[in-house]
Design an enzyme around this catalytic site. Structure first.
Site, short mmCIF file in Angstrom:
data_model
loop_
_atom_site.label_atom_id
_atom_site.label_comp_id
_atom_site.label_asym_id
_atom_site.label_seq_id
_atom_site.Cartn_x
_atom_site.Cartn_y
_atom_site.Cartn_z
N HIS A 87 -10.53 -5.18 -3.74
CA HIS A 87 -9.20 -5.46 -3.18
C HIS A 87 -9.33 -5.76 -1.71
O HIS A 87 -10.31 -5.37 -1.07
CB HIS A 87 -8.25 -4.26 -3.39
N ASP A 117 0.85 -1.19 0.00
CA ASP A 117 0.00 0.00 0.00
C ASP A 117 0.89 1.25 0.00
O ASP A 117 1.89 1.32 0.72
CB ASP A 117 -0.93 0.01 1.22
N GLY A 175 -15.88 2.57 3.63
CA GLY A 175 -14.61 3.28 3.49
C GLY A 175 -13.85 2.96 2.21
O GLY A 175 -12.65 3.22 2.12
P1 5GP Z 1 -9.81 1.44 0.11
O1 5GP Z 1 -9.98 2.69 0.93
O2 5GP Z 1 -10.47 1.59 -1.25
O3 5GP Z 1 -10.22 0.19 0.83
O4 5GP Z 1 -8.27 1.27 -0.08
C1 5GP Z 1 -7.55 1.82 -1.14
C2 5GP Z 1 -6.10 1.70 -0.77
O5 5GP Z 1 -5.33 1.89 -1.93
C3 5GP Z 1 -5.63 2.76 0.24
O6 5GP Z 1 -5.08 2.11 1.39
C4 5GP Z 1 -4.58 3.57 -0.53
O7 5GP Z 1 -3.49 3.96 0.27
C5 5GP Z 1 -4.17 2.60 -1.62
N1 5GP Z 1 -3.74 3.25 -2.86
C6 5GP Z 1 -4.40 4.23 -3.53
N2 5GP Z 1 -3.72 4.55 -4.64
C7 5GP Z 1 -2.61 3.77 -4.66
C8 5GP Z 1 -1.51 3.65 -5.57
O8 5GP Z 1 -1.41 4.36 -6.59
N3 5GP Z 1 -0.57 2.73 -5.27
C9 5GP Z 1 -0.63 1.95 -4.15
N4 5GP Z 1 0.36 1.07 -3.95
N5 5GP Z 1 -1.66 2.03 -3.28
C10 5GP Z 1 -2.63 2.93 -3.54
#
Ligand code: 5GP
Ligand code: ZN
Length: 117
Positions: free
Chosen positions: A103, A33, A96
């Site tokens: 994912h 992440d 969230g």
């Molecule tokens: P969500 O909030 O949708 O469950 O989690 C999305 C996750 O993706 C977040 O923890 C955020 O830090 C991660 N994330 C967003 N954009 C990127 C990216 O460009 N690269 C990586 N490695 N992680 C990302």
């Protein structure tokens, strides 16, 4: 396999955006992440663009089982299998979810609070 040019995870899968790839196979990628919430924070991402668990059906049961098996293996490899870890799938606004490509977060390496905020 569905892929979208405006989806950050599809772009990572297609190598259009760099990422730290920890593991990959024909069904999924595991990446670090970009904004880790714990010492171990991986994202397990199916190659196929499914927006959330709302988009899965019985045809995806092999993939969903595979995600958990690979996650358990990655927890072992990252050294958190014994200390403990969490596998989280955020869905929709209240869940969230910020990236609308299914994912799972693998979090470990510190004591995680429960219930989450
Ligand atoms: P969500 O909030 O949708 O469950 O989690 C999305 C996750 O993706 C977040 O923890 C955020 O830090 C991660 N994330 C967003 N954009 C990127 C990216 O460009 N690269 C990586 N490695 N992680 C990302
Ligand atoms: Zn996508």
């Amino acid at each position: 396999m569905t892929s979208y040019s405006d989806c950050v995870f599809c772009r990572i899968i297609n190598r259009e955006i760099p990422s730290d790839i920890i593991f990959e196979d024909e069904q999924l990628l595991a990446i670090a992440d970009i904004d880790p919430a714990a010492p171990v924070h991986l994202l397990i991402i199916p190659r196929d663009h499914i927006s959330s668990l709302n988009g899965v059906d019985i045809a995806n049961q092999n993939l969903l089982g595979h995600i958990q098996i690979i996650s358990a293996r990655l927890a072992q490899e990252k050294g958190v299998a014994v200390s403990g870890y969490r596998l989280v799938c955020n869905n929709g606004n209240d869940g969230g979810q910020t990236v609308l490509h299914l994912h799972y977060h693998l979090l470990g390496g510190r004591e995680l609070r429960w219930p989450p905020g």
